[in-house]
Scaffold this active site. Structure first.
Site, mmCIF file in Angstrom:
data_model
loop_
_atom_site.group_PDB
_atom_site.id
_atom_site.type_symbol
_atom_site.label_atom_id
_atom_site.label_comp_id
_atom_site.label_asym_id
_atom_site.label_seq_id
_atom_site.Cartn_x
_atom_site.Cartn_y
_atom_site.Cartn_z
ATOM 1 N N ARG A 75 0.641 -1.250 0.023
ATOM 2 C CA ARG A 75 -0.116 -0.058 0.050
ATOM 3 C C ARG A 75 0.917 1.331 -0.074
ATOM 4 N NH1 ARG A 75 -5.232 -2.146 2.054
ATOM 5 N NH2 ARG A 75 -6.293 -0.014 2.359
ATOM 6 N N TYR A 113 0.804 4.046 -2.476
ATOM 7 C CA TYR A 113 -0.570 5.038 -2.337
ATOM 8 C C TYR A 113 -0.387 6.006 -1.203
ATOM 9 C CZ TYR A 113 -5.275 6.990 -1.931
ATOM 10 O OH TYR A 113 -6.353 7.508 -1.903
ATOM 11 N N GLU A 135 2.329 6.567 0.804
ATOM 12 C CA GLU A 135 3.733 7.727 0.796
ATOM 13 C C GLU A 135 3.488 8.463 -0.086
ATOM 14 O OE1 GLU A 135 5.004 7.744 3.369
ATOM 15 O OE2 GLU A 135 5.933 5.775 4.121
ATOM 16 N N ASN A 167 -17.814 -3.944 -4.766
ATOM 17 C CA ASN A 167 -17.720 -5.370 -4.880
ATOM 18 C C ASN A 167 -18.927 -6.075 -4.250
ATOM 19 O OD1 ASN A 167 -15.229 -5.752 -6.032
ATOM 20 N ND2 ASN A 167 -14.201 -6.881 -4.471
ATOM 21 N N GLY A 199 -13.620 -10.489 8.681
ATOM 22 C CA GLY A 199 -14.464 -9.467 8.508
ATOM 23 C C GLY A 199 -14.831 -8.490 9.715
ATOM 24 N N GLN A 234 -12.302 -6.543 10.654
ATOM 25 C CA GLN A 234 -11.683 -5.085 10.210
ATOM 26 C C GLN A 234 -13.086 -4.021 10.110
ATOM 27 O OE1 GLN A 234 -11.954 -7.531 8.449
ATOM 28 N NE2 GLN A 234 -11.482 -6.914 6.071
ATOM 29 N N THR A 235 -12.835 -2.595 10.535
ATOM 30 C CA THR A 235 -13.820 -1.826 10.525
ATOM 31 C C THR A 235 -13.439 -0.835 9.486
ATOM 32 O OG1 THR A 235 -12.982 -0.244 12.213
ATOM 33 C CG2 THR A 235 -14.316 -2.309 13.025
ATOM 34 N N PRO A 270 -5.525 -2.172 7.073
ATOM 35 C CA PRO A 270 -5.841 -1.593 8.224
ATOM 36 C C PRO A 270 -7.044 -2.187 8.845
ATOM 37 C CG PRO A 270 -5.533 0.223 6.471
ATOM 38 C CD PRO A 270 -5.557 -1.079 5.888
ATOM 39 N N ARG A 316 -10.837 1.825 11.073
ATOM 40 C CA ARG A 316 -10.669 3.162 10.729
ATOM 41 C C ARG A 316 -11.952 3.986 10.778
ATOM 42 N NH1 ARG A 316 -9.532 3.335 4.766
ATOM 43 N NH2 ARG A 316 -7.467 2.898 5.054
#
Ligand code: UDP
Length: 318
Positions: free
Chosen positions: A143, A146, A148, A191, A208, A210-211, A273, A276
């Site tokens: 990633r 993007y 950096e 998707n 699933g 992760q937020t 991540p 978030r």
């Protein structure tokens, strides 16, 4: 009003909605876009608008579209799949492209506004993320092209402000969705919508848990317009703080589409991540801005667009 704005990346998802908002306020708008990830169809409805121009050009080369009063720099591949495919182009547009956009603002004494990202915070250790958080970014991971690039583009923006007195603004955009998103950019909302409409399994990466916090496009653009009128130079988060696990998001999509699709678990991409959520206190106080549209409502507002996009894809790939 006889003000003229240039929007780099104006044929993209957010860029094109920004053009609509500027035109509605009376601006003349010129879009510069190389159509790497942007699409003519996003601006096709403006073809007969006399205050609108489109220039197909890569801003990694110097560009000059004549006198402008505002530079909105939105050009950049922005989904993990797009910047994963176009990694070098992403680094170039964040660096060379940002210099060139700032050079236009400097030449004409124009105001300047850059689209930055919550990815500046990386896989954040502070939650929710305030603008003062410096982030937790892997500088060499997949990633990084993007993350950096965007961190660098913020640095260049601040340098042009400090050294050349360009009148700059920086918005940090959190996950945004709505009509005109590319069906195949790999992001979670297109998707899931595509899969649910087709009756295919919804691909949840990892477990699933992760937020993400999803903002409907009209709220996001309202935040941009308010920030563009303010004098705030330091970054401002614009995003909806309502946070969902990806599994919750999948279930809301199934409900909105009325789909009986199943959930299928797939591996979590590297450096994805875990959480978030924007802290939007600054935008609330400074801009009087507040997102209004809840995820379920925004998905309902987007449903016709995604149905049409799925139907058109079936026709074009036949
Ligand atoms: N994701 C998923 N299934 C998909 C696409 C994405 O579970 O088909 C997850 C992805 O791993 C991430 C989140 O959804 O945790 C948001 O991904 P997206 O690509 O939309 O944007 P990001 O916020 O990662 O830039």
């Amino acid at each position: 009003m006889n003000q003229r704005a240039v929007v780099t990346g104006g044929a993209g998802f957010l860029g094109s909605h920004l053009c609509d908002a500027l035109l509605a306020e009376g601006w003349k708008v010129v879009v510069v876009d190389n159509l790497l990830t942007g699409r003519r169809s996003n601006i096709a409805h403006l073809a007969h608008e006399p205050r609108f121009e489109f220039v197909e050009k890569d801003i990694c080369e110097p560009f000059d579209v004549g006198k402008v009063d505002y530079v909105f720099h939105f050009a950049c591949p922005a989904s993990p799949v797009d910047y994963g495919t176009h990694g070098v182009e992403t680094l170039k547009v964040g660096s060379l492209g940002t210099f060139h956009a700032l050079d236009v603002a400097r030449k004409y004494g124009a105001k300047y506004f850059i689209s930055s990202t919550s990815e500046c915070y990386g896989d954040p250790l502070e939650h929710p993320q305030k603008e003062t958080y410096w982030g937790h970014v892997n500088p060499i991971g997949p990633r990084s092209v993007y993350d950096e690039a965007k961190r660098f583009s913020e640095a260049v923006t601040m340098a042009y402000r400090r050294y050349y007195k360009v009148d700059t603004r920086i918005v940090r955009i959190f996950n945004t969705y709505g009509p005109r998103m590319q069906l195949n950019d790999g992001r979670v909302v297109p998707n899931f919508m595509k899969q649910a409409i087709r009756g295919e399994d919804l691909t949840v990466y990892g477990d699933g848990s992760q937020t993400r916090s999803f903002c409907y496009v009209s709220d996001e653009i309202d935040g941009f317009m308010r920030l563009s009128r303010s004098d705030e130079a330091l970054p401002v988060n614009i995003g909806n703080p309502d946070e969902f696990t990806i599994l919750e998001c999948a279930k809301i999509v199934l409900k909105v589409v009325g789909s009986k699709s199943q959930i299928r678990y797939e591996p979590l991409p590297q450096d994805d991540p875990k959480q978030r959520q924007p802290d939007i206190s600054k935008a609330r106080q400074l801009l009087g801005w507040e997102p209004k549209i809840a995820l379920e409502t925004g998905l309902r507002l987007s449903l016709d667009y995604f149905k049409k996009a799925v139907a058109e894809e079936v026709v074009t790939t036949r």
